[in-house]
Design an enzyme around this catalytic site. Structure first.
Site, mmCIF file in Angstrom:
data_model
loop_
_atom_site.group_PDB
_atom_site.id
_atom_site.type_symbol
_atom_site.label_atom_id
_atom_site.label_comp_id
_atom_site.label_asym_id
_atom_site.label_seq_id
_atom_site.Cartn_x
_atom_site.Cartn_y
_atom_site.Cartn_z
ATOM 1 C CB CYS A 131 4.042 -2.048 -6.871
ATOM 2 S SG CYS A 131 3.969 -3.324 -8.156
ATOM 3 C CG ASN B 260 4.066 -8.767 -8.474
ATOM 4 O OD1 ASN B 260 3.958 -9.996 -8.401
ATOM 5 N ND2 ASN B 260 5.259 -8.192 -8.445
ATOM 6 C CB CYS C 166 4.670 -1.331 -13.539
ATOM 7 S SG CYS C 166 3.385 -1.447 -14.800
ATOM 8 N NE ARG C 167 4.249 1.277 -8.901
ATOM 9 C CZ ARG C 167 3.285 1.779 -8.150
ATOM 10 N NH1 ARG C 167 3.509 2.916 -7.500
ATOM 11 N NH2 ARG C 167 2.118 1.176 -8.031
ATOM 12 C CB SER C 168 6.944 -4.889 -6.967
ATOM 13 O OG SER C 168 5.853 -5.514 -7.588
ATOM 14 C CG ASP D 180 0.746 3.221 -11.126
ATOM 15 O OD1 ASP D 180 1.293 2.667 -12.098
ATOM 16 O OD2 ASP D 180 -0.370 2.903 -10.694
#
Ligand code: 4NP
Length: 146
Positions: A3, A6, A8-10, A117
């Site tokens: 993301c 690195n 939140c999402r990934s 995001d």
């Protein structure tokens, strides 16, 4: 799993996929296309939503995606279109470019949908992305097994 930051999402995607595979068979990692948060723990909201589903993210530290990752990994999943384009811009040949996929194309083929995001949003956003990533990772595992 890649993301922007690195945090939140990934990290969530890494934790979810790692929870579904045998670590002897599959090495899962994550990175960001930007370096703002290098060395940091995942966002506390990602840690919390993962914990709710029995997944620990506290061992993770943010790092930046590098060209060496093309050699190290067979598959590179981008969380959004921005990350996808940034990663592709670093690919040095067709083999490297072919490794990169937008993760939601695993469940919504060819639609190029982005994992939103959640950084500036509410806690609900983290539950929402957890569910999307869980479904996508389930599909990735099914494909690995077939
Ligand atoms: P991520 O979320 O890419 O899912 O880790 C973000 C984290 C930090 C920022 C943006 C998005 N930031 O602007 O610092």
């Amino acid at each position: 799993m890649v993301c922007l930051g690195n945090i939140c999402r990934s990290p969530l995607a890494e934790g979810i996929l790692a929870s579904k595979v045998d670590p002897e068979d599959v090495f899962v990692d994550s990175a960001g296309t930007a370096a703002y948060h290098v060395g940091e723990l995942p966002d506390s909201r990602s840690i919390e939503v993962a914990k709710k589903y029995g997944i620990d993210l506290s061992y993770q530290r943010a790092r930046k995606f590098t060209v060496k990752d093309f050699a190290k990994f067979d598959r590179i999943y981008a969380m959004d279109e921005h990350n996808y384009r940034n990663i592709l811009s670093l690919a040095r040949n067709k083999q490297e470019a072919k490794k990169v996929t937008m993760i939601l194309n695993e469940i919504h083929p060819q639609q190029n949908l982005s994992v939103p995001d959640p950084y500036y949003g509410s806690d609900d956003g983290f539950e929402n992305i957890y569910q999307m990533l869980d479904e996508a990772c389930e599909r990735i595992v099914e494909k690995l097994q077939s």
